[in-house]
Scaffold this motif. Structure first.
Motif, PDB file in Angstrom:
ATOM      1  N   HIS A  60      -2.505   3.498   0.905  1.00  0.00           N
ATOM      2  CA  HIS A  60      -2.380   4.181   2.195  1.00  0.00           C
ATOM      3  C   HIS A  60      -1.175   3.674   2.985  1.00  0.00           C
ATOM      4  N   ARG A  61      -0.959   2.356   2.980  1.00  0.00           N
ATOM      5  CA  ARG A  61       0.224   1.813   3.673  1.00  0.00           C
ATOM      6  C   ARG A  61       1.515   2.449   3.144  1.00  0.00           C
ATOM      7  N   VAL A  62       1.589   2.633   1.837  1.00  0.00           N
ATOM      8  CA  VAL A  62       2.790   3.236   1.243  1.00  0.00           C
ATOM      9  C   VAL A  62       2.888   4.715   1.600  1.00  0.00           C
ATOM     10  N   VAL A  63       1.781   5.427   1.615  1.00  0.00           N
ATOM     11  CA  VAL A  63       1.790   6.841   2.018  1.00  0.00           C
ATOM     12  C   VAL A  63       2.345   6.981   3.429  1.00  0.00           C
ATOM     13  N   VAL A  64       1.864   6.158   4.339  1.00  0.00           N
ATOM     14  CA  VAL A  64       2.317   6.217   5.735  1.00  0.00           C
ATOM     15  C   VAL A  64       3.817   5.964   5.813  1.00  0.00           C
ATOM     16  N   GLU A  65       4.297   4.963   5.092  1.00  0.00           N
ATOM     17  CA  GLU A  65       5.719   4.609   5.139  1.00  0.00           C
ATOM     18  C   GLU A  65       6.597   5.634   4.427  1.00  0.00           C
TER      19      GLU A  65
END
Length: 129
Positions: A25-30
């Motif tokens: 999820h952190r990578v999706v947001v970024e």
């Protein structure tokens, strides 16, 4: 949005699954520049005999830590997708101990009329989003 489905071989703990989902999820947001609460993730765990993922002749060795990530999304720029692929494998290795050869990702693109987040409305078309 996007909607992510994770296919795994059964046997992971709840903590391992949570760490996997949080990391991706952190990578999706970024990478895709989506809001923090734009989080739609579904996990499916399979018996080893029900989960066959080979390598298309690329010589990629798989283990029982294999993760297949299927993403349904509005269109994304190629550069954002390439960043996503790279960052997901880096972060899953760093935070979850999953090696890059055990990460397969597929992105399917759809349009605004293909999404309803509830209440019988197409929020991208109605202007709610």
């Amino acid at each position: 949005m996007p909607l992510l489905r994770f296919d795994l071989i059964e046997g992971r703990t709840d903590d391992e699954v949570s760490r996997l989902l949080d990391t991706v999820h952190r990578v999706v947001v970024e990478a895709f520049k989506v809001p923090e609460r734009d989080r739609y993730q579904i996990v499916h765990q399979h018996k080893p005999a029900h989960f066959i993922v080979q390598d298309t002749g690329l010589g990629i060795e798989r283990s029982d830590r294999l993760v297949v990530i299927s993403i349904t999304s509005r269109p994304r720029e190629q550069e954002a997708k390439l960043t996503f692929y790279r960052r997901v494998t880096e972060d899953l290795e760093q935070f979850c101990g999953i090696t890059p050869n055990d990460v397969m990702i597929s992105i399917t693109t759809n349009g605004d009329a293909d999404w309803s987040f509830g209440n019988g409305r197409a929020q991208f078309i109605s202007g709610d989003l």
